[in-house]
Write a protein that holds these residues in place. Structure first.
Motif, PDB file in Angstrom:
ATOM      1  N   SER A 395       0.718  -1.275  -0.075  1.00 37.37           N
ATOM      2  CA  SER A 395       0.024  -0.030  -0.114  1.00 37.37           C
ATOM      3  C   SER A 395       0.817   1.365  -0.105  1.00 37.37           C
ATOM      4  CB  SER A 395      -0.896   0.106   1.303  1.00 37.37           C
ATOM      5  OG  SER A 395      -0.077   0.399   2.352  1.00 37.37           O
ATOM      6  N   ALA A 396       0.143   2.290  -0.801  1.00 40.38           N
ATOM      7  CA  ALA A 396       0.940   3.702  -0.413  1.00 40.38           C
ATOM      8  C   ALA A 396       1.294   4.127   0.860  1.00 40.38           C
ATOM      9  CB  ALA A 396       0.073   4.598  -1.281  1.00 40.38           C
ATOM     10  N   ALA A 397       0.260   3.648   1.866  1.00 41.14           N
ATOM     11  CA  ALA A 397       0.584   4.056   3.232  1.00 41.14           C
ATOM     12  C   ALA A 397       1.868   3.291   3.794  1.00 41.14           C
ATOM     13  CB  ALA A 397      -0.668   4.146   3.997  1.00 41.14           C
ATOM     14  N   ASP A 398       1.772   2.140   3.802  1.00 40.30           N
ATOM     15  CA  ASP A 398       2.859   1.307   4.249  1.00 40.30           C
ATOM     16  C   ASP A 398       4.299   1.641   3.458  1.00 40.30           C
ATOM     17  OD1 ASP A 398       1.265  -0.040   5.847  1.00 40.30           O
ATOM     18  OD2 ASP A 398       1.063  -1.783   4.586  1.00 40.30           O
ATOM     19  N   ALA A 399       4.276   2.138   2.199  1.00 41.86           N
ATOM     20  CA  ALA A 399       5.515   2.461   1.526  1.00 41.86           C
ATOM     21  C   ALA A 399       6.084   3.810   1.904  1.00 41.86           C
ATOM     22  CB  ALA A 399       5.240   2.412   0.154  1.00 41.86           C
ATOM     23  N   GLN A 400       4.987   4.562   2.259  1.00 46.04           N
ATOM     24  CA  GLN A 400       5.424   5.979   2.907  1.00 46.04           C
ATOM     25  C   GLN A 400       5.987   5.867   4.109  1.00 46.04           C
ATOM     26  OE1 GLN A 400       2.134   8.884   3.348  1.00 46.04           O
ATOM     27  NE2 GLN A 400       3.636  10.591   3.487  1.00 46.04           N
ATOM     28  N   ALA A 401       5.532   5.016   5.216  1.00 54.81           N
ATOM     29  CA  ALA A 401       5.943   4.765   6.377  1.00 54.81           C
ATOM     30  C   ALA A 401       7.303   4.304   6.496  1.00 54.81           C
ATOM     31  CB  ALA A 401       4.961   4.021   7.141  1.00 54.81           C
ATOM     32  N   ARG A 402       7.702   3.421   5.474  1.00 55.51           N
ATOM     33  CA  ARG A 402       8.887   2.838   5.357  1.00 55.51           C
ATOM     34  C   ARG A 402       9.969   4.019   4.835  1.00 55.51           C
ATOM     35  NH1 ARG A 402      13.512   1.476   6.969  1.00 55.51           N
ATOM     36  NH2 ARG A 402      14.723   0.361   5.671  1.00 55.51           N
ATOM     37  N   TYR A 403       9.535   4.450   3.781  1.00 60.06           N
ATOM     38  CA  TYR A 403      10.397   5.926   3.285  1.00 60.06           C
ATOM     39  C   TYR A 403      10.721   6.869   4.326  1.00 60.06           C
ATOM     40  CZ  TYR A 403      11.442   9.778   0.280  1.00 60.06           C
ATOM     41  OH  TYR A 403      11.801  10.796  -0.544  1.00 60.06           O
TER      42      TYR A 403
END
Length: 411
Positions: A395-403
């Motif tokens: 998900s976009a949200a999970d990717a953003q959190a890792r970023y």
């Protein structure tokens, strides 16, 4: 030395005392696509014709991500080439600190690079502790989207003039059997495309906070959430782009199989080799048609130290030659990049190159990621991006959190 002295007056005094014999110089690089090969051939021809030395081509197939580890391993392993392409920035930092790269400060001073190289950040990226260790040869910007006129004509829609128009046209492209977005599978491509979207969608101030100031709060905030959502949409557009290399993706646009590609200005070389004309066969939009700005990364040549005065003299001749006016023009016209010298005549530039030159002259420039992040941080972001772009369940949200976690620890 043939007519080297007529072409490079400033280098005469530097080289006359040291250039005692001809030398064969092995030069490694990753310029192997059609446009890239045509461009690097200009360097080789100039070196062979204008000096007593010989360019021994050491092309490494694949991208910089494939070539850089090979190049660095050879240098660290005691089997250095005589010259090598790297991106100017922080890629050679540790090699310089280890004392493995030739100091080019005397060449830079003799040739007046500080007065010629524009923007000055290019030479700054070659400088460590006040000494210059590389010769910047071009300005490459990631901030472009390339649009196929044939693809949009076949789909019955106008060629977009902005990212929003492109997104709106994507369903028509799909209905016409086109791939909306061409994208290769290498990590640097997905990371680069994300960076372009970040500048266009989040804006310059937010991008600067994240990439220059390493602001994890902005990276994890609402503004960057819009970037990740846009990237998720783009991921769907690129779902059927089953190619590996960037130039294969460019070819999908050239042949009208795909509507667009987010790629740096080096794509121009491929359109040129294919005989296509900017504004007629394809359109280029800087900053996705949203923010007309370019990043000023690019390529530079470094010269690993050699225990041979004759080789060192030849290395310095090459460094000076790469920045000479004629060579800068001939190389960059083929490469699709902008010259590092601000005093050369580029009347033969195509429409896209002229757009880049106008933006450069306006001062609307940003540093490249290779100038702001360490190789380790860049590698972590690339790993994230390739996973995100290739896994629709990420998900976009999970990717953003890792970023945001990566940015918090970035150096």
């Amino acid at each position: 030395m043939k007519f080297m002295r007529n072409a490079l007056v400033g280098t005469t005094a530097l080289c006359a005392a040291t250039a005692v014999s001809a030398a064969d110089l092995e030069v490694t690089h990753w310029w192997t696509s059609g446009g890239e090969a045509a461009a690097v051939a200009e360097f080789a021809k100039a070196f062979d014709d204008k000096t007593d030395h010989t360019w021994v081509d050491g092309a490494i197939a694949g991208s910089g991500g494939t070539a850089r580890p090979i190049i660095i391993s050879r240098i660290l392993g005691g089997d250095p080439m005589h010259a090598t392409q790297l991106n100017h920035g922080r890629q050679a930092e540790e090699l310089i600190e280890a004392g493995l790269m030739l100091d080019l400060t005397d060449v830079a001073e003799a040739e007046g690079w500080k007065d010629l190289v524009n923007p000055t950040s290019l030479l700054d990226s070659c400088t460590v502790d006040g000494r210059i260790y590389c010769a910047p040869v071009n300005i490459h910007s990631w901030q472009w989207i390339w649009l196929s006129h044939k693809a949009f004509d076949d789909a019955g829609v106008s060629v977009p003039t902005s990212w929003d128009e492109y997104v709106a046209a994507a369903p028509a492209l799909e209905s016409a059997g086109k791939i909306p977005l061409a994208m290769g599978q290498q990590p640097w491509q997905s990371n680069g495309a994300f960076g372009v979207m970040a500048i266009a969608i989040a804006g310059i101030d937010a991008w600067s906070e994240v990439n220059i100031n390493k602001n994890a709060e902005v990276a994890g905030g609402e503004t960057y959430a819009k970037v990740f959502e846009a990237a998720a949409n783009a991921r769907a557009f690129a779902e059927k782009s089953n190619v590996q290399d960037w130039n294969q993706a460019t070819n999908l646009v050239i042949t009208g199989q795909a509507g667009a590609q987010i790629m740096g200005d080096w794509a121009q070389g491929e359109f040129q080799v294919a005989g296509q004309t900017a504004g007629q066969d394809y359109t280029c939009l800087p900053g996705l048609g949203v923010n007309e700005i370019i990043s000023t990364g690019g390529d530079a040549f470094y010269f690993p130290k050699q225990d041979d005065p004759a080789i060192e003299a030849a290395q310095k001749e090459m460094a000076a030659l790469l920045l000479s006016s004629e060579v800068q023009v001939n190389f960059n016209l083929k490469k699709g990049s902008l010259p590092v010298r601000g005093d050369v005549d580029l009347a033969a530039a195509n429409d896209c190159m002229k757009k880049g030159l106008e933006i450069l002259a306006s001062g609307a420039i940003l540093p490249d990621g290779n100038q702001t992040f360490s190789p380790d941080t860049t590698g972590q972001i690339e790993d994230l991006m390739v996973e995100f772009w290739n896994d629709p369940s990420y998900s976009a949200a999970d990717a953003q959190a890792r970023y945001a976690e990566i940015i918090a620890d970035a150096d």
